[in-house]
Design an enzyme around this catalytic site. Structure first.
Site, short mmCIF file in Angstrom:
data_model
loop_
_atom_site.label_atom_id
_atom_site.label_comp_id
_atom_site.label_asym_id
_atom_site.label_seq_id
_atom_site.Cartn_x
_atom_site.Cartn_y
_atom_site.Cartn_z
NE ARG A 31 -3.89 -2.23 2.29
CZ ARG A 31 -3.86 -3.55 2.16
NH1 ARG A 31 -2.68 -4.17 2.12
NH2 ARG A 31 -4.98 -4.25 2.08
CD GLN A 174 -5.98 -9.89 -0.75
OE1 GLN A 174 -6.54 -10.50 -1.65
NE2 GLN A 174 -4.87 -10.33 -0.19
CG ASP A 320 -2.37 -14.15 5.57
OD1 ASP A 320 -2.94 -14.95 4.81
OD2 ASP A 320 -2.22 -12.95 5.30
CE LYS A 347 -5.11 -16.19 2.65
NZ LYS A 347 -5.55 -14.78 2.59
NE ARG A 351 -1.57 -20.23 3.19
CZ ARG A 351 -1.40 -18.92 3.19
NH1 ARG A 351 -2.19 -18.14 3.91
NH2 ARG A 351 -0.44 -18.37 2.47
NE ARG A 392 0.98 -15.78 4.84
CZ ARG A 392 1.77 -14.72 5.01
NH1 ARG A 392 2.82 -14.82 5.83
NH2 ARG A 392 1.55 -13.58 4.39
#
Length: 440
Positions: A31, A174, A320, A347, A351, A392
């Site tokens: 951003r 988002q 996340d 994701k 996940r 991740r």
């Protein structure tokens, strides 16, 4: 990058000790570059995450005619062109693995006078985009996706946008951000109401760049036609990256680490509440504010964890961090129950399935449900884990290796560079048993 050429071998190291500087926040870095590019004047960004995702976003703005200097790896000087100064690109705009970049850019580019095409890597090309293109179409935008709603996005310029009062069916920062960015260019007011509050990075940073925006948990409203003023931004350490060390220090006996100047956006820190519910020893020191974002040093000491029911209200604030939480749950005594987390299935990988399969490979019982799982704590064994190219997942199983009775091989770890370049080196420095094998 194939799994055979780049993988980790994770095994028990020492108790984790040290004071760590975690790389800059990915969401804030994205951003900061975007809003500095749209501002009138020159902005300096310190603590910028030098990762593949954020480099992709910066490269896109360079293709849109914005001059961006790089005095050092963690610094960017952005010469803003104003909200109406972006130039037509001469090639497709490659977002790499960055879902944040693609979805926010969809809102921004929908309002420009020129056409553009947003593409991504194999993982991003499977991710759902109608959740963004739908509300943008309500504002008058024209964006075409593949038949199944996935990228590439063909954005048709020259559309007159109008403000809407959007009630979002999904709790997604988002989606909210894409609508708000389009709203900067729209006639009238644009508002977003969410089913649950999500991260408010966009609102906080637009405010820091001089935009008048009203926001409270779950709601945001702005009027079109405003300009952004250049400002300098200090990016806090990324909480999602810090999460792996928070969990590792919580589960490896004898550990004590300090993580410096970590971003503690209240819509981001559900993991802290979940771990504290499980008995973790996590202190906060030196509270401050960087670029509109709250930060603090986190002091984490080992503590025996116990299983818990994770409140669904925390889920959007830790979406996340679930891969790391699953490893904490595997190390805890008793059962940990997660519900309301269906978003994890769309994701960078599915996940829920990836973590459940991986933990089962290591001997942990996991009962999977459509929107969550029950993880039964136990002894972590040896095995070979497929990360599915998900950064991740890879880092989570590096932690699992620290508790393994043997060793854990984690395949396909090249994508860790998208969010946490240098993770393996930093992990080794604090005591992880972690080797990188193969070629990058």
């Amino acid at each position: 990058m194939s799994s055979s050429t780049h993988h980790w071998i994770a095994r028990r190291g020492t108790a984790l000790q040290g004071s760590l500087a975690i790389p800059g926040d990915k969401s804030v870095s994205h951003r900061a570059v975007m809003f500095a590019a749209l501002a009138d004047g020159v902005s300096q960004i310190d603590g910028f995450l030098e990762g593949e995702d954020t480099r992709s976003t910066a490269a896109i703005f360079a293709k849109l005619g914005v001059r961006i200097e790089t005095p050092s790896a963690s610094q960017r000087i952005v010469h803003g062109v104003g909200v109406d100064g972006l130039q037509p690109p001469t090639e497709v705009l490659d977002c790499g693995n960055a879902g944040t970049g693609m979805r926010l850019l969809a809102g921004l580019l929908a309002a420009q006078r020129f056409d553009s095409v947003l593409v991504g890597d194999a993982s991003l090309s499977k991710r759902p985009m109608r959740r963004v293109t739908g509300p943008l179409a309500q504002m008058g935008a024209r964006i075409e996706t593949q038949d199944d709603g996935t990228p590439p996005l063909h954005v048709r310029g020259g559309q007159a946008l109008h403000g809407i009062d959007f009630v979002s069916p999904v709790a997604s920062a988002q989606v909210k951000s894409a609508v708000l960015l389009a709203g900067l260019y729209a006639q009238g007011e644009t508002s977003v109401t969410e089913p649950h509050p999500t991260r408010d990075y966009t609102e906080r940073m637009l405010s820091a760049f001089g935009v008048e925006i009203d926001f409270s948990p779950g709601k945001a409203r702005l009027r079109g036609g405003q300009r952004l003023r250049a400002t300098d931004i200090a990016v806090p350490a990324d909480f999602s990256s810090a999460a792996f060390f928070i969990v590792a220090a919580s589960v490896v006996p004898g550990s004590e680490v300090v993580l410096r100047a970590v971003g503690l956006n209240p819509r981001r820190t559900g993991l802290l509440a979940a771990l504290r519910l499980m008995g973790a020893d996590i202190g906060e020191e030196n509270h401050a504010e960087h670029g509109g974002e709250p930060v603090a040093d986190l002091h984490v000491r080992y503590a025996p964890l116990r299983g818990a029911q994770i409140p669904e209200a925390l889920v959007p604030d830790m979406i996340d961090e679930f891969p790391a939480l699953f490893v904490a749950a595997a190390a805890a005594s008793g059962q940990t129950v997660v519900t309301g987390a269906a978003e994890l299935r769309v994701k960078e990988s599915d996940r829920l399935a990836a973590m459940a399969t991986g933990l089962r490979t290591l001997g942990i019982q996991v009962d999977e449900t459509p929107d969550g799982a029950t993880i039964h704590g136990g002894s972590i064994g040896s095995g070979v884990i497929e990360s599915h190219g998900d950064h991740r997942i890879a880092m989570a199983f590096a932690i699992a290796g620290q508790l393994s009775m043997g060793q854990v091989q984690v395949n396909d770890v090249a994508n860790v560079a998208t969010s946490f370049p240098g993770f393996d080196t930093l992990a080794q420095d604090v005591g992880f048993g972690l080797e990188t094998a193969g070629h990058r």
